[in-house]
Enzyme design. Structure first.
Site, mmCIF file in Angstrom:
data_model
loop_
_atom_site.group_PDB
_atom_site.id
_atom_site.type_symbol
_atom_site.label_atom_id
_atom_site.label_comp_id
_atom_site.label_asym_id
_atom_site.label_seq_id
_atom_site.Cartn_x
_atom_site.Cartn_y
_atom_site.Cartn_z
ATOM 1 C CB THR A 51 -0.934 0.040 1.227
ATOM 2 O OG1 THR A 51 -0.163 -0.046 2.423
ATOM 3 C CG2 THR A 51 -1.928 -1.112 1.192
ATOM 4 C CE LYS A 76 -3.533 0.045 13.018
ATOM 5 N NZ LYS A 76 -2.150 0.502 12.938
ATOM 6 N NE ARG A 81 -16.368 11.045 12.081
ATOM 7 C CZ ARG A 81 -17.619 11.006 12.496
ATOM 8 N NH1 ARG A 81 -18.110 11.971 13.274
ATOM 9 N NH2 ARG A 81 -18.419 10.013 12.145
ATOM 10 C CG ASN A 130 -0.266 -6.928 7.380
ATOM 11 O OD1 ASN A 130 0.790 -7.275 6.846
ATOM 12 N ND2 ASN A 130 -0.521 -5.675 7.720
ATOM 13 C CG PHE A 186 -9.434 11.123 17.023
ATOM 14 C CD1 PHE A 186 -10.762 11.118 17.412
ATOM 15 C CD2 PHE A 186 -8.494 10.604 17.917
ATOM 16 C CE1 PHE A 186 -11.143 10.604 18.650
ATOM 17 C CE2 PHE A 186 -8.859 10.100 19.154
ATOM 18 C CZ PHE A 186 -10.190 10.099 19.521
ATOM 19 C CG HIS A 218 -8.845 9.081 4.827
ATOM 20 N ND1 HIS A 218 -7.499 8.927 5.035
ATOM 21 C CD2 HIS A 218 -9.444 8.042 5.471
ATOM 22 C CE1 HIS A 218 -7.280 7.849 5.781
ATOM 23 N NE2 HIS A 218 -8.459 7.310 6.058
ATOM 24 C CG PHE A 276 -3.497 -4.679 5.118
ATOM 25 C CD1 PHE A 276 -2.865 -4.087 4.038
ATOM 26 C CD2 PHE A 276 -3.260 -6.028 5.366
ATOM 27 C CE1 PHE A 276 -2.009 -4.813 3.215
ATOM 28 C CE2 PHE A 276 -2.415 -6.765 4.549
ATOM 29 C CZ PHE A 276 -1.784 -6.157 3.477
ATOM 30 C CE1 TYR A 331 -6.621 -0.091 10.902
ATOM 31 C CE2 TYR A 331 -8.500 1.323 11.391
ATOM 32 C CZ TYR A 331 -7.139 1.146 11.263
ATOM 33 O OH TYR A 331 -6.279 2.198 11.496
#
Length: 320
Positions: free
Chosen positions: A35, A141, A215, A88, A165, A183, A72, A137
């Site tokens: 990526t 984490k 946000r 991963n 964030f 995004h 990822f 995801y």
């Protein structure tokens, strides 16, 4: 100091690597380019093309620490292909921690995420708020955060997890170029560049001033500076967790209007249905980062963040 930066050919990792070099450190970037981008690795860094699972081949006692970005990060993909994220993000970090332990490298800064919190129970979000990720995801984490806590307690690792964030902006030749892009700011900039007809606004009936989600956006260079501070702030046996954000929020429509003002281009918008799991407001409390790292964002202005991202997007469009 000598540092290994895993995932240092990606967006945030490349900016952090550049900051480390500017501070006079020796940097090795380990990235499999799945990526990331080879041209994103800053000049002056040694580059190794390889997976984080193979870190043991490259890590030795000459390194003073590791900054870990190799992961990822597509939420939607993690729902349809969760095993990719466990192998991963979790398996890769497990291999990295073992390599660090064997080499005697006892300092780590980990790229974590606000996705560990899931839908927040209150805002601004603090590090003591419940963690209830809503995607594999975010769960991957959070699993790594737990793993690091155990490593610190059992083996004396000095570690920090920095929970981002919304990261935006650009730094020199390093900026966002995700594929697919998810995004908001780079998507709106694609509209301004003519590469996309309109921007979708997912819900305009939220309990916010203009009805759209709010946000917390942080400049990627401010984020990078926090990583350098975190490397020096942690002590053996400690796992410090810090949120990184500006502490204030901007709505989707404020972002769109700012892009119009900065670029001078029209940005048509289309209202679409709400997306499942989108909280109305997601803003960070960065008190811990201020108190423990001595960190304060120096680029909090949304127009400045957008302007840097716009400059990077135009250079890419021109092929420079």
């Amino acid at each position: 100091m000598k540092y290994l930066v895993t995932g240092g050919a990606g967006y945030v990792g490349s900016v952090v690597a550049a900051h480390l070099l500017e501070a006079g450190h020796e940097v090795t970037v380990l990235d499999d380019l799945s990526t990331g981008f080879r041209e994103g690795v800053p000049a002056g860094a040694r580059f190794i093309e390889g997976r984080v699972q193979d870190a043991a081949r490259h890590l030795d006692a000459s390194y003073d620490g590791v900054l870990h970005f190799a992961a990822f990060s597509q939420v939607g993909e993690s729902v349809t292909d969760p095993e990719k994220y466990w192998v991963n993000n979790v398996g890769g970090t497990m291999a990295l921690l073992a390599a660090m332990r064997d080499a005697g490298v006892r300092r780590l800064v980990f790229s974590s995420t606000a996705a560990t919190y899931g839908e927040p129970v209150s805002t601004p979000v603090t590090e003591t708020d419940p963690t209830a990720p809503t995607s594999p995801y975010g769960a991957s984490k959070l699993a790594v955060d737990h793993m690091i806590t155990g490593e610190a307690r059992a083996h004396g690792l000095a570690a920090a997890s920095l929970r981002y964030f919304n990261v935006a902006g650009a730094y020199g030749d390093c900026g966002e170029r995700h594929d697919p892009e998810s995004h908001l700011i780079p998507l709106v900039l694609q509209v301004a560049l003519g590469g996309r007809q309109s921007i979708s606004v997912y819900g305009d009936d939220y309990p916010t001033p203009d009805g759209t989600c709010v946000r917390d956006y942080i400049h990627v260079a401010d984020l990078a500076e926090a990583h350098l501070l975190a490397m020096d702030a942690v002590t053996p046996g400690e796992h410090l967790i810090c949120n990184l954000g500006n502490g204030n929020g901007f709505s989707v429509r404020e972002v769109i209007e700012t892009v119009r003002e900065v670029t001078g281009h029209p940005v048509p918008e289309v209202v679409a249905a709400r997306r499942a799991g989108d909280p109305a407001v997601l803003v960070a409390s960065a008190v811990t980062a201020r108190e423990r790292l001595g960190w304060q964002p120096s680029r909090p202005d949304l127009a400045g963040i957008v302007a840097d991202a716009w400059e990077f997007a135009r250079k890419r469009e021109a092929g420079r």
